[in-house]
Design a protein around this motif. Structure first.
Motif, short mmCIF file in Angstrom:
data_model
loop_
_atom_site.label_atom_id
_atom_site.label_comp_id
_atom_site.label_asym_id
_atom_site.label_seq_id
_atom_site.Cartn_x
_atom_site.Cartn_y
_atom_site.Cartn_z
N SER A 36 0.10 91.45 80.87
CA SER A 36 -0.50 92.38 81.57
C SER A 36 -2.19 91.97 81.61
N ILE A 37 -2.85 92.31 82.57
CA ILE A 37 -4.32 92.08 82.46
C ILE A 37 -4.89 93.17 83.16
N SER A 38 -5.95 93.72 82.46
CA SER A 38 -6.52 94.98 82.94
C SER A 38 -8.05 94.80 82.75
N VAL A 39 -8.85 95.50 83.47
CA VAL A 39 -10.25 95.63 83.10
C VAL A 39 -10.58 97.04 82.51
N ILE A 40 -11.11 97.15 81.23
CA ILE A 40 -11.35 98.31 80.60
C ILE A 40 -12.79 98.36 80.01
N PRO A 41 -13.26 99.58 79.84
CA PRO A 41 -14.68 99.73 79.47
C PRO A 41 -14.98 99.17 78.16
N GLU A 42 -15.80 98.66 77.53
CA GLU A 42 -16.17 98.21 76.08
C GLU A 42 -16.68 99.52 75.67
N PRO A 43 -16.19 99.68 74.34
CA PRO A 43 -16.50 100.78 73.25
C PRO A 43 -17.89 100.89 73.20
N LEU A 44 -18.48 102.20 73.36
CA LEU A 44 -19.64 102.73 73.29
C LEU A 44 -20.35 102.72 71.91
N ASP A 45 -19.50 103.44 71.02
CA ASP A 45 -20.29 103.75 69.72
C ASP A 45 -19.77 102.94 68.78
N GLN A 46 -19.01 101.74 69.04
CA GLN A 46 -18.35 101.17 67.88
C GLN A 46 -18.41 99.41 68.40
N THR A 47 -18.35 98.60 67.51
CA THR A 47 -18.15 96.87 67.74
C THR A 47 -16.68 96.88 68.48
N ILE A 48 -16.39 95.89 69.03
CA ILE A 48 -15.11 95.62 69.58
C ILE A 48 -14.14 95.59 68.70
N GLU A 49 -14.45 95.03 67.63
CA GLU A 49 -13.59 94.76 66.41
C GLU A 49 -13.03 96.14 65.69
N GLU A 50 -14.21 96.92 65.52
CA GLU A 50 -14.03 98.29 64.95
C GLU A 50 -13.13 99.11 65.97
N TRP A 51 -13.21 99.14 67.09
CA TRP A 51 -12.55 99.67 68.10
C TRP A 51 -10.97 99.20 67.80
N LYS A 86 -12.32 88.31 71.64
CA LYS A 86 -11.52 88.71 70.24
C LYS A 86 -9.95 88.74 70.71
N LEU A 87 -9.40 88.05 69.62
CA LEU A 87 -7.90 87.89 69.84
C LEU A 87 -7.30 88.87 68.77
N ASP A 88 -6.56 89.66 69.23
CA ASP A 88 -5.78 91.10 67.96
C ASP A 88 -4.36 90.58 68.37
N ILE A 89 -3.82 90.40 66.90
CA ILE A 89 -2.51 90.10 66.74
C ILE A 89 -1.91 91.06 66.01
N LEU A 90 -0.74 91.60 66.25
CA LEU A 90 0.12 92.58 65.65
C LEU A 90 1.34 92.30 65.63
N ALA A 91 2.11 92.01 64.50
CA ALA A 91 3.47 91.94 64.40
C ALA A 91 4.01 93.11 63.77
N THR A 92 4.94 93.75 64.25
CA THR A 92 5.41 95.08 63.88
C THR A 92 6.61 94.68 63.04
N GLY A 93 7.38 93.61 63.10
CA GLY A 93 8.66 93.25 62.62
C GLY A 93 9.63 93.07 63.38
N ALA A 94 9.66 93.92 64.63
CA ALA A 94 10.49 93.96 65.59
C ALA A 94 10.04 93.16 67.04
N MET A 95 8.65 93.07 67.03
CA MET A 95 7.98 92.19 68.16
C MET A 95 6.40 91.89 67.78
N THR A 96 6.09 91.11 68.68
CA THR A 96 4.60 90.72 68.20
C THR A 96 3.80 91.25 69.64
N PHE A 97 2.44 91.80 69.43
CA PHE A 97 1.72 91.88 70.42
C PHE A 97 0.52 91.19 70.30
N GLU A 98 0.00 90.60 71.27
CA GLU A 98 -1.57 89.77 71.30
C GLU A 98 -2.21 90.47 72.47
#
Length: 113
Positions: free
Chosen positions: A16-31, A57-69
């Motif tokens: 999926s591809i979306s346009v979302i707002p940048e976080p206002l009170d945190q860095t993208i990594e903190e968010w 920023k690439l966010d990689i999350l492996a849950t053990g059942a599947m992987t989200f990037e």
């Protein structure tokens, strides 16, 4: 033995591809870190990458059942928005899914207005 993304609702991979707002009170990594705890109660791996000459920023999350990037690309055009490119799949090891993600990212062309 079929492999499904999103707990049995979509066979294989989902993108999926979306346009979302940048976080206002945190860095993208903190968010990203806070969001992952809110939804999954776990840490992810965050990498700095370039997409079409845009820092991202690439966010990689492996849950053990599947992987989200999720790839977050700040537009830097004053809009306060970023592109969120997501790939989810049944692999439990991100390195098996990385070539597919890279193939999509290599074809992505970011246009700001």
């Amino acid at each position: 033995d079929d492999e499904y993304a999103f707990t049995g609702t979509v066979k294989g991979h989902r993108i999926s591809i979306s346009v979302i707002p940048e976080p206002l009170d945190q860095t993208i990594e903190e968010w990203i870190k806070a969001s992952n705890y809110d939804f999954f109660d776990m840490d992810s791996i965050i990498e700095d990458i370039m997409v079409d000459d845009f820092p991202a920023k690439l966010d990689i999350l492996a849950t053990g059942a599947m992987t989200f990037e999720n790839v977050y690309i700040p537009l830097g055009d004053g809009s306060g928005n970023m592109i969120m490119f997501s790939l989810y799949g049944p692999e439990t090891d991100f390195e098996k899914q990385r070539p597919l993600l890279n193939a999509f990212l290599e074809t992505l062309h970011v246009v700001t207005l």
